[in-house]
Design an enzyme around this catalytic site. Structure first.
Site, mmCIF file in Angstrom:
data_model
loop_
_atom_site.group_PDB
_atom_site.id
_atom_site.type_symbol
_atom_site.label_atom_id
_atom_site.label_comp_id
_atom_site.label_asym_id
_atom_site.label_seq_id
_atom_site.Cartn_x
_atom_site.Cartn_y
_atom_site.Cartn_z
ATOM 1 N N SER A 119 0.826 -1.215 0.000
ATOM 2 C CA SER A 119 0.000 0.000 0.000
ATOM 3 C C SER A 119 0.850 1.250 0.000
ATOM 4 C CB SER A 119 -0.836 0.048 1.285
ATOM 5 O OG SER A 119 -1.765 -0.977 1.329
ATOM 6 N N HIS A 140 -0.806 -2.477 -7.206
ATOM 7 C CA HIS A 140 -1.579 -2.131 -6.012
ATOM 8 C C HIS A 140 -3.080 -2.171 -6.290
ATOM 9 C CE1 HIS A 140 -2.582 1.072 -2.731
ATOM 10 N NE2 HIS A 140 -2.756 -0.153 -2.278
ATOM 11 N N GLU A 152 -3.145 0.567 -9.135
ATOM 12 C CA GLU A 152 -2.014 1.489 -9.290
ATOM 13 C C GLU A 152 -0.810 0.638 -9.674
ATOM 14 O OE1 GLU A 152 -1.755 5.320 -6.385
ATOM 15 O OE2 GLU A 152 -1.741 3.431 -5.352
ATOM 16 N N ASN A 190 -2.803 6.209 -1.261
ATOM 17 C CA ASN A 190 -2.721 6.325 0.200
ATOM 18 C C ASN A 190 -2.069 7.612 0.675
ATOM 19 O OD1 ASN A 190 -4.174 4.100 1.197
ATOM 20 N ND2 ASN A 190 -2.587 2.781 0.327
HETATM 21 N N1 CAA Z 1 -15.925 -8.602 -1.396
HETATM 22 C C1 CAA Z 1 -16.413 -8.871 -2.619
HETATM 23 N N2 CAA Z 1 -17.503 -8.262 -3.125
HETATM 24 C C2 CAA Z 1 -18.126 -7.366 -2.339
HETATM 25 C C3 CAA Z 1 -17.679 -7.052 -1.042
HETATM 26 C C4 CAA Z 1 -16.522 -7.713 -0.569
HETATM 27 N N3 CAA Z 1 -16.002 -7.464 0.645
HETATM 28 N N4 CAA Z 1 -18.515 -6.116 -0.516
HETATM 29 C C5 CAA Z 1 -19.434 -5.860 -1.441
HETATM 30 N N5 CAA Z 1 -19.219 -6.607 -2.548
HETATM 31 C C6 CAA Z 1 -19.988 -6.594 -3.803
HETATM 32 C C7 CAA Z 1 -21.412 -7.059 -3.605
HETATM 33 O O1 CAA Z 1 -21.532 -8.445 -3.770
HETATM 34 C C8 CAA Z 1 -22.142 -6.320 -4.705
HETATM 35 O O2 CAA Z 1 -21.913 -6.992 -5.930
HETATM 36 P P1 CAA Z 1 -22.971 -6.927 -7.155
HETATM 37 O O3 CAA Z 1 -23.070 -5.486 -7.574
HETATM 38 O O4 CAA Z 1 -22.345 -7.795 -8.210
HETATM 39 O O5 CAA Z 1 -24.245 -7.452 -6.629
HETATM 40 C C9 CAA Z 1 -21.405 -4.964 -4.795
HETATM 41 O O6 CAA Z 1 -20.110 -5.217 -4.212
HETATM 42 C C10 CAA Z 1 -22.101 -3.874 -4.010
HETATM 43 O O7 CAA Z 1 -22.266 -4.343 -2.682
HETATM 44 P P2 CAA Z 1 -23.397 -3.886 -1.667
HETATM 45 O O8 CAA Z 1 -24.605 -3.440 -2.434
HETATM 46 O O9 CAA Z 1 -23.589 -4.952 -0.633
HETATM 47 O O10 CAA Z 1 -22.745 -2.703 -0.869
HETATM 48 P P3 CAA Z 1 -22.344 -1.269 -1.296
HETATM 49 O O11 CAA Z 1 -23.096 -0.770 -2.474
HETATM 50 O O12 CAA Z 1 -22.399 -0.520 -0.032
HETATM 51 O O13 CAA Z 1 -20.813 -1.410 -1.747
HETATM 52 C C11 CAA Z 1 -18.522 -1.322 -1.277
HETATM 53 C C12 CAA Z 1 -19.849 -1.988 -0.923
HETATM 54 C C13 CAA Z 1 -18.174 -1.574 -2.741
HETATM 55 C C14 CAA Z 1 -17.474 -1.956 -0.384
HETATM 56 C C15 CAA Z 1 -18.661 0.226 -1.009
HETATM 57 O O14 CAA Z 1 -19.093 0.436 0.308
HETATM 58 C C16 CAA Z 1 -17.380 0.980 -1.244
HETATM 59 O O15 CAA Z 1 -17.016 1.301 -2.355
HETATM 60 N N6 CAA Z 1 -16.650 1.311 -0.126
HETATM 61 C C17 CAA Z 1 -15.389 2.031 -0.214
HETATM 62 C C18 CAA Z 1 -14.296 1.090 -0.621
HETATM 63 C C19 CAA Z 1 -12.981 1.772 -0.740
HETATM 64 O O16 CAA Z 1 -12.810 2.967 -0.560
HETATM 65 N N7 CAA Z 1 -11.945 0.966 -1.052
HETATM 66 C C20 CAA Z 1 -10.607 1.418 -1.107
HETATM 67 C C21 CAA Z 1 -9.952 1.148 0.221
HETATM 68 S S1 CAA Z 1 -8.283 1.748 0.256
HETATM 69 C C22 CAA Z 1 -7.405 0.570 -0.550
HETATM 70 O O17 CAA Z 1 -7.879 -0.446 -0.941
HETATM 71 C C23 CAA Z 1 -5.969 0.846 -0.711
HETATM 72 C C24 CAA Z 1 -5.068 0.553 0.425
HETATM 73 O O18 CAA Z 1 -3.873 0.319 0.149
HETATM 74 C C25 CAA Z 1 -5.488 0.623 1.832
HETATM 75 P P1 NAD Z 2 -4.444 -9.306 6.022
HETATM 76 O O1 NAD Z 2 -3.986 -9.061 7.427
HETATM 77 O O2 NAD Z 2 -5.895 -9.499 5.753
HETATM 78 O O3 NAD Z 2 -3.684 -10.574 5.397
HETATM 79 C C1 NAD Z 2 -2.302 -10.709 5.403
HETATM 80 C C2 NAD Z 2 -2.011 -12.203 5.218
HETATM 81 O O4 NAD Z 2 -0.599 -12.352 4.974
HETATM 82 C C3 NAD Z 2 -2.341 -13.038 6.462
HETATM 83 O O5 NAD Z 2 -3.172 -14.124 6.091
HETATM 84 C C4 NAD Z 2 -0.967 -13.518 6.947
HETATM 85 O O6 NAD Z 2 -1.000 -14.801 7.528
HETATM 86 C C5 NAD Z 2 -0.175 -13.533 5.648
HETATM 87 N N1 NAD Z 2 1.276 -13.484 5.837
HETATM 88 C C6 NAD Z 2 1.999 -12.766 6.718
HETATM 89 N N2 NAD Z 2 3.312 -13.014 6.567
HETATM 90 C C7 NAD Z 2 3.416 -13.925 5.543
HETATM 91 C C8 NAD Z 2 4.505 -14.587 4.916
HETATM 92 N N3 NAD Z 2 5.760 -14.373 5.324
HETATM 93 N N4 NAD Z 2 4.245 -15.453 3.914
HETATM 94 C C9 NAD Z 2 2.969 -15.689 3.505
HETATM 95 N N5 NAD Z 2 1.903 -15.077 4.064
HETATM 96 C C10 NAD Z 2 2.127 -14.214 5.069
HETATM 97 O O7 NAD Z 2 -3.873 -8.075 5.183
HETATM 98 P P2 NAD Z 2 -4.437 -7.446 3.810
HETATM 99 O O8 NAD Z 2 -5.398 -6.374 4.159
HETATM 100 O O9 NAD Z 2 -4.813 -8.553 2.900
HETATM 101 O O10 NAD Z 2 -3.124 -6.700 3.272
HETATM 102 C C11 NAD Z 2 -2.117 -7.406 2.608
HETATM 103 C C12 NAD Z 2 -1.235 -6.433 1.835
HETATM 104 O O11 NAD Z 2 -2.057 -5.701 0.904
HETATM 105 C C13 NAD Z 2 -0.525 -5.381 2.693
HETATM 106 O O12 NAD Z 2 0.714 -5.070 2.131
HETATM 107 C C14 NAD Z 2 -1.476 -4.201 2.592
HETATM 108 O O13 NAD Z 2 -0.855 -2.955 2.827
HETATM 109 C C15 NAD Z 2 -1.915 -4.312 1.145
HETATM 110 N N6 NAD Z 2 -3.202 -3.673 0.830
HETATM 111 C C16 NAD Z 2 -4.207 -3.686 1.745
HETATM 112 C C17 NAD Z 2 -5.416 -3.101 1.424
HETATM 113 C C18 NAD Z 2 -6.559 -3.110 2.404
HETATM 114 O O14 NAD Z 2 -7.527 -2.363 2.198
HETATM 115 N N7 NAD Z 2 -6.534 -3.913 3.450
HETATM 116 C C19 NAD Z 2 -5.595 -2.511 0.169
HETATM 117 C C20 NAD Z 2 -4.539 -2.542 -0.768
HETATM 118 C C21 NAD Z 2 -3.339 -3.121 -0.406
#
Ligand code: CAA
Ligand code: NAD
Length: 283
Positions: A119, A140, A152, A190
């Site tokens: 991330s 990503h 990304e 991020n």
């Molecule tokens: N896994 C798989 N599919 C999922 C799911 C999950 N966890 N949650 C929801 N879905 C699917 C549903 O099955 C549904 O599919 P269909 O359209 O095919 O029926 C669709 O998504 C819409 O779901 P819902 O109607 O139940 O719910 P919603 O409209 O509220 O959408 C959501 C759910 C897509 C998660 C929405 O709330 C959303 O977009 N949230 C924000 C997500 C976001 O910002 N993600 C980025 C996080 S940051 C990141 O990823 C980067 C990082 O490095 C941290």
């Molecule tokens: P998570 O905690 O759900 O899962 C991580 C998994 O990695 C666990 O099952 C753990 O057992 C496994 N693991 C740890 N060390 C390991 C190793 N040495 N070999 C094999 N498996 C190992 O975490 P996540 O949310 O799936 O995030 C995973 C990666 O994806 C991180 O780098 C995170 O920053 C990135 N990411 C996360 C998100 C998010 O929204 N959570 C979005 C984009 C990218």
């Protein structure tokens, strides 16, 4: 080189989603984690997602079985000897990722591309752990992987153009949209998202409003699909903290300091949805 066989490392929420979309697009996948239990949990999530799609009439039952038959469980990195691409999605920790890439470099065939779903961590630093930095790249995905369109793509300093093109092409095969960004802490996603989430946590910490009120303001006022505290729980509070630490350390700017409340929750084991408790409680 045509990519056919893929290993996904980490069967958590991201790794299992990545394995699912790869298998749905026809790739064979090793889903690797530290233990069979963790892989089983990841596979259960994939089956639940695909089952829901079948129930909604969006996927044929046969296609679900075919997809599942392309995914094999793997508890040994040695299985990487058979793959064309590895996508690492283990925890957001540079030491863990460095160790995995050092090992993979020795096991994976010379032609194999080593991608990371990090991330925020530097692709160049991860690539430097290997003798093939030109084949290391950031791929990503966003959470939830089966739903979100963005990938990304991040080049390290030495990433070869052909490798970039292969990953860009594969992203399109996965029915996702590639966006190229440079290798800076947090990339684009991020760098922008996580300070907003951190600020939402400060707003709670300073008693400006309740968690529900903070989430409502961003949902109803800004049309965000989830409020920032719900989103933090969804991402995982450990991941949020690691990303803020990378931004803080990488830019050396106090505007990125992680909120003490975020640290406290992670220390308590309140990691969000995946641990059953974060800002909110989950069944
Ligand atoms: N896994 C798989 N599919 C999922 C799911 C999950 N966890 N949650 C929801 N879905 C699917 C549903 O099955 C549904 O599919 P269909 O359209 O095919 O029926 C669709 O998504 C819409 O779901 P819902 O109607 O139940 O719910 P919603 O409209 O509220 O959408 C959501 C759910 C897509 C998660 C929405 O709330 C959303 O977009 N949230 C924000 C997500 C976001 O910002 N993600 C980025 C996080 S940051 C990141 O990823 C980067 C990082 O490095 C941290
Ligand atoms: P998570 O905690 O759900 O899962 C991580 C998994 O990695 C666990 O099952 C753990 O057992 C496994 N693991 C740890 N060390 C390991 C190793 N040495 N070999 C094999 N498996 C190992 O975490 P996540 O949310 O799936 O995030 C995973 C990666 O994806 C991180 O780098 C995170 O920053 C990135 N990411 C996360 C998100 C998010 O929204 N959570 C979005 C984009 C990218």
């Amino acid at each position: 080189m045509a990519i056919k066989n893929v290993m996904v490392i980490g069967a958590g929420q991201m790794g299992s989603g990545i394995a699912q979309v790869c298998a749905q697009s026809g790739y064979t996948v090793f889903l690797n984690d530290l233990s069979a239990d963790q892989i089983e949990r990841g596979l259960k999530g994939i089956k639940k997602n695909l089952g829901r799609a079948v129930e909604k009439g969006k996927l044929e039952a046969d296609a679900m079985e075919e997809t599942l038959s392309r995914i094999s469980a793997s508890t040994s990195l040695e299985d990487a000897a058979e793959v064309d691409l590895v996508i690492e999605a283990a925890v957001e920790n540079i030491a863990v990722k460095a160790d995995i890439f050092r090992k993979l470099d020795k096991i994976a065939p010379a032609h194999a591309i080593l991608a990371t779903n990090t991330s925020s961590l530097p692709i160049t630093e991860i690539a430097a752990e290997t003798d093939r930095p030109e084949k290391v790249i950031g791929m990503h995905f966003m959470n939830p992987v089966p739903v979100m369109k963005l990938v990304e793509i991040i080049r390290g300093l030495a990433t070869a153009d052909e490798v970039y093109k292969e990953i860009e092409e594969m992203t399109r095969v996965l029915n996702k949209v590639p966006v190229e960004v440079n290798d800076f802490p947090g990339f684009v996603s991020n760098r922008i998202l996580m300070p907003m989430i951190n600020e939402a946590i400060y707003t709670l910490y300073e008693g400006v409003a309740s968690k529900e009120a903070i989430d409502d303001v961003m949902k109803l006022g800004m049309n965000h699909p989830m409020g920032p505290l719900t989103l933090a729980d969804f991402i995982g509070l450990d991941t949020c903290l690691y990303i803020m630490e990378t931004l803080y350390e990488g830019f050396g700017d106090s505007k990125y300091r992680p909120c003490p409340l975020l640290r406290k929750y992670v220390k308590a084991g309140w990691l969000g949805k995946k641990s059953g408790r974060g800002f909110y409680e989950y069944q």
